[in-house]
Design an enzyme around this catalytic site. Structure first.
Site, PDB file in Angstrom:
ATOM      1  CG  ASP A 127      -2.058   0.982   1.112  1.00  0.00           C
ATOM      2  OD1 ASP A 127      -2.441   1.514  -0.018  1.00  0.00           O
ATOM      3  OD2 ASP A 127      -2.830   1.132   2.103  1.00  0.00           O
ATOM      4  CG  HIS A 180      -0.047   1.750  -9.144  1.00  0.00           C
ATOM      5  ND1 HIS A 180      -0.060   1.403  -8.005  1.00  0.00           N
ATOM      6  CD2 HIS A 180      -0.952   2.561  -9.571  1.00  0.00           C
ATOM      7  CE1 HIS A 180      -1.362   2.065  -7.730  1.00  0.00           C
ATOM      8  NE2 HIS A 180      -1.834   2.710  -8.601  1.00  0.00           N
ATOM      9  CG  LEU A 199       9.865 -16.790  -3.185  1.00  0.00           C
ATOM     10  CD1 LEU A 199       9.458 -16.980  -1.671  1.00  0.00           C
ATOM     11  CD2 LEU A 199      10.479 -15.543  -3.532  1.00  0.00           C
TER      12      LEU A 199
END
Ligand code: FPP
Length: 262
Positions: free
Chosen positions: A42, A59, A153
């Site tokens: 955020d 972004h 991962l």
């Protein structure tokens, strides 16, 4: 429409660019690395506004921050990283911003697919992919397919994701399987519900990080986060570095997890 400026193109993953002080890194307890970390990335918009830049660039900077965090997570042995990239509610943002985020996601996957693959990263998604624009849907499918046999991962990207929507879809599937005789009501328990969620193959997160000093879940993984430890670093997501991830893990390691017991 906000034009996404490509001039902020970034170096590749896993370049060792994410230099983390060795001493700081060794303050981590290797026995207690959370295997699953969920992140609400955020503050991209506020990061951009503070610099009088279009939100789309916030972004993009957020995408850059993500590279460092993935690199760090992989290097310390985190097994799953769940990322809230686009929620079911985010469609109500201005069309130009929605388009910019979708474009960024396509670009990110296109540019990084091979690098991720070479580093044994597996891409997984959660959310209702049926509403995604065709080019993003295609790219997601392609990258998931390329990385499907990787054992390192797992980067679990939430796309058109909402925790309530995920539960709703699970309940409908359970109902369907009862109707077609695969299940009876007696089979329904917590673990069965977990197995109908988008995270059926992924354990619940031990740690949730939400950046930018907001203290909400915003419909993220509401079933899976029941016993998760939360941290709320003040930084906006684009400023969040591998070191901040390590600090969040150190905080987590100092918590006393009781799971409702004494
Ligand atoms: C929240 O910040 C962030 C988003 C809605 C988008 C997250 C997307 C990225 C970080 C892009 C890269 C992601 C991937 C998986 C490649 P906000 O816009 O709500 O910020 P604000 O609260 O300051 O307005």
């Amino acid at each position: 429409m906000i034009e996404v400026d490509d001039s902020m193109d970034i170096k590749k993953f896993f370049t060792g660019k994410e230099k983390i002080d060795k001493e700081f890194k060794t303050s981590l307890n290797p026995e207690k690395i959370p295997q699953h970390i969920a992140i609400i990335m955020d503050g991209n918009g506020r990061w951009a506004q503070k610099r009088q830049l279009p939100r789309a660039l916030g972004h993009r900077a957020g995408g850059e921050a993500l590279r460092g965090v993935i690199e760090t997570a992989a290097s310390i042995g985190v097994k799953y990283l769940s990322l809230y990239a686009f929620s079911t509610e985010n469609w109500s943002r201005p069309e130009s911003e929605v388009t910019a985020i979708m474009q960024l996601l396509v670009e990110f996957l296109k540019k990084e697919a091979m690098e991720l693959h070479e580093n044994n990263v597996k891409i997984h998604t959660m959310g209702d992919l049926s509403r995604l624009p065709g080019n993003l849907d295609k790219e997601v499918e392609r990258v998931m397919d390329i990385t499907k046999d990787n054992t390192g991962l797992v980067v679990n990207i939430a796309l058109n994701y909402g925790g309530r929507d995920e539960l709703l879809r699970a309940f409908k599937k359970i109902h369907q399987d009862i109707s077609n005789g695969k299940l009876t009501v007696n089979h329904i328990d917590e673990s069965l519900i977990s197995n109908y969620l988008d995270t059926a193959t992924i354990p619940d997160p031990e740690l949730l990080i939400r950046t930018s000093g907001e203290f909400r879940l915003s419909n993220f993984m509401i079933w899976q986060l029941s016993y998760t430890e939360f941290t709320f670093p003040e930084k906006y997501w684009p400023d969040f570095k591998g070191e901040d991830l390590i600090q969040a893990i150190i905080d987590y390691q100092n918590r006393d997890r009781r799971f409702g017991k004494v």
